[in-house]
Design a protein around this motif. Sequence first.
Motif, PDB file in Angstrom:
ATOM      1  N   SER A 268     112.597  45.407  12.714  1.00  0.00           N
ATOM      2  CA  SER A 268     112.898  45.211  13.169  1.00  0.00           C
ATOM      3  C   SER A 268     114.169  45.059  13.525  1.00  0.00           C
ATOM      4  O   SER A 268     114.435  44.321  15.000  1.00  0.00           O
ATOM      5  CB  SER A 268     111.950  45.130  14.696  1.00  0.00           C
ATOM      6  OG  SER A 268     111.244  43.950  14.228  1.00  0.00           O
ATOM      7  N   SER A 271     117.312  45.468  16.320  1.00  0.00           N
ATOM      8  CA  SER A 271     116.437  45.113  17.818  1.00  0.00           C
ATOM      9  C   SER A 271     117.217  44.471  17.847  1.00  0.00           C
ATOM     10  O   SER A 271     117.254  43.043  17.803  1.00  0.00           O
ATOM     11  CB  SER A 271     115.310  45.047  17.580  1.00  0.00           C
ATOM     12  OG  SER A 271     115.186  45.042  19.352  1.00  0.00           O
ATOM     13  N   ARG A 362     107.721  42.007  20.560  1.00  0.00           N
ATOM     14  CA  ARG A 362     107.042  43.512  19.849  1.00  0.00           C
ATOM     15  C   ARG A 362     107.249  44.849  21.513  1.00  0.00           C
ATOM     16  O   ARG A 362     108.117  45.642  21.147  1.00  0.00           O
ATOM     17  CB  ARG A 362     105.797  43.729  19.036  1.00  0.00           C
ATOM     18  CG  ARG A 362     106.252  43.500  17.499  1.00  0.00           C
ATOM     19  CD  ARG A 362     104.998  44.324  17.182  1.00  0.00           C
ATOM     20  NE  ARG A 362     103.268  43.620  17.882  1.00  0.00           N
ATOM     21  CZ  ARG A 362     102.615  42.689  17.817  1.00  0.00           C
ATOM     22  NH1 ARG A 362     102.487  42.126  16.775  1.00  0.00           N
ATOM     23  NH2 ARG A 362     101.644  42.278  17.993  1.00  0.00           N
ATOM     24  N   ARG A 365     111.313  45.220  21.672  1.00  0.00           N
ATOM     25  CA  ARG A 365     111.689  45.797  20.904  1.00  0.00           C
ATOM     26  C   ARG A 365     111.330  47.282  20.888  1.00  0.00           C
ATOM     27  O   ARG A 365     112.635  48.159  21.711  1.00  0.00           O
ATOM     28  CB  ARG A 365     111.809  45.614  19.336  1.00  0.00           C
ATOM     29  CG  ARG A 365     111.734  46.737  18.825  1.00  0.00           C
ATOM     30  CD  ARG A 365     110.255  46.704  17.490  1.00  0.00           C
ATOM     31  NE  ARG A 365     109.391  46.892  18.147  1.00  0.00           N
ATOM     32  CZ  ARG A 365     108.208  47.105  16.941  1.00  0.00           C
ATOM     33  NH1 ARG A 365     108.325  45.805  15.600  1.00  0.00           N
ATOM     34  NH2 ARG A 365     106.632  47.156  17.198  1.00  0.00           N
ATOM     35  N   PRO A 407     110.049  51.611  11.789  1.00  0.00           N
ATOM     36  CA  PRO A 407     109.692  50.979  12.952  1.00  0.00           C
ATOM     37  C   PRO A 407     108.573  51.166  13.302  1.00  0.00           C
ATOM     38  O   PRO A 407     107.375  50.670  14.180  1.00  0.00           O
ATOM     39  CB  PRO A 407     110.883  50.795  13.767  1.00  0.00           C
ATOM     40  CG  PRO A 407     111.142  52.097  14.467  1.00  0.00           C
ATOM     41  CD  PRO A 407     111.339  52.556  12.598  1.00  0.00           C
TER      42      PRO A 407
END
Length: 548
Positions: A268, A271, A362, A365, A407
């Motif tokens: 990630s 992101s 998270r 994201r 992802p």
Amino acid sequence: MTEETATEETVTEQMRTSTTGGEALVRALAAHGVSTAFGIPGTHNLEIYRHLAAYGITHVAPRHEQGAGYAADAYARVTGDPGVAITTTGPALLNIAAAVGQAYSDSVPLLVVSPGMPLRHPRQSTGLLHEMRSQTEALRNVAAFSHRVSSVEEIGAAVARAFSLFRTERPRPVHIEVPLDLLEATEPAGPERRAPLVAPRAADGPSLDAAAALLAGAVRPGLVLGGGARGAAEQCRALAEQLGAPVATTANGKGIVDERHPLSLGVSLHSPSVQKWLADRDVVLAVGTELAESDLWSAPPPLDGRLIRVDVDPAQMYAGLPADVALVGDAQATMEALKERLAKVPGPASTDAATRTTAAVRAARDDETRARDARWVPYVEAIRSVLAADAVVTSDSAQCCYYGALPHLPVGPEGRYLHPTGFGTLGYALPAAIGAKTACPDRQVIAISGDGGLQFSVQELATAAQLQLPLPVVVFDNGGYGEIRDEMAARGDTPAAVDHARVDLAGLARAFGGRGAPAHSPGELAALLTRALATPGPTLITVPEETA
């Protein structure tokens, strides 16, 4: 006879023994433990093929040299041993060049061997079959090195040189060229030469002490793991838990720390939320990663804190984001030494705060990409539901992969996800799956691609069918090059040359000797995958864009 005299006589006999260049090459490969090679025979390399079976080397014949290169690349990634590909001269060698470039970008130990023009071939063109100005110059610019030998005896040294690089430096692809007249010539082969085994070395003590001191005092530590950290998976996880440090990975580092771990941010780094988190760390420990634009999809963000880099390649310490503390050495040995230095340092009283931070990042994201990724996520979850923990997934440079599976398909250290990062070639997934399944016949292997990328190497369905490999190939079909179509639209351009006439891909798979069917729902995909994993030969499963 003394032992010393016997040894001298053995060496003398070896030096006296004459063999062809082709046999000398195969003998040198076998001496370094090579048991599988990928490639295509041609007029100029038949002397190599003549000796493979006698030296216990199994050969797999893809339908295109680029496919052979990707298969050997994946073989290397899943086994840790160098992948070997054999081509003939000229166009065949250029066909594999894209795979060599991908292996260079992703630090994969790939050995390409080929014939070349005769030793005394004139500079002036003569029209010899497959003639080109310089194969070595061409490959030298995409590989770590290209070694053209000048005698049969030199072949063993060239192969040993390649394996020395694989074992002691950052793994990169290598090309060895044997002039075609030397392949057939009978000359003294010389004694057998083998690359020495070298114990992995940790970074130097003062640098380790400095890194340990920084980490011990960190309030907001973070870990970034690349493909070079794979051998240090256990040490990286343990250190993250001790420090209470969230972990982000590159595509090549996917799964080094289980992506279901409460401290994992997965793949990630692209992101904005994860980049903001990274920039806010007071200490970042980056292991085996370039921290490159291809990992972050942008220039690396400036860091507010200190950067510790662990890499076998000293050049990485001042490339991109320069290291405040440089730990040059093998990742596993270095991380073990670092863990030992931190063993007496109390860990955080609780990892609850780090776990909450990870969960929040998270969530942020996922909010950023929820609308974009919605079409792929249910199908990715269906794929995950039928795969074993140690399954191997290969992917392409396609939207369904870098927005969908990378992802959103969690992988742990026992599994593998192989993706062509950096160089970003198309057509990787299918031949790479063949290489992975060849290396690991008892593990589930699945390929994921888009319809545009698949058609770069779709002929390898015939290879999988001939080998009777139970190999599901999931293709998200958007009728062309979806990413480029979207980029054109975002620029305000009228999309051009990105829409393909619809192809009956499932029917094409059947024509190649496999099976094919569409999946119009995640449940249908799961059922088809379950059947395909137990059915010899490839099964191409299309997910139409309008369905996803």
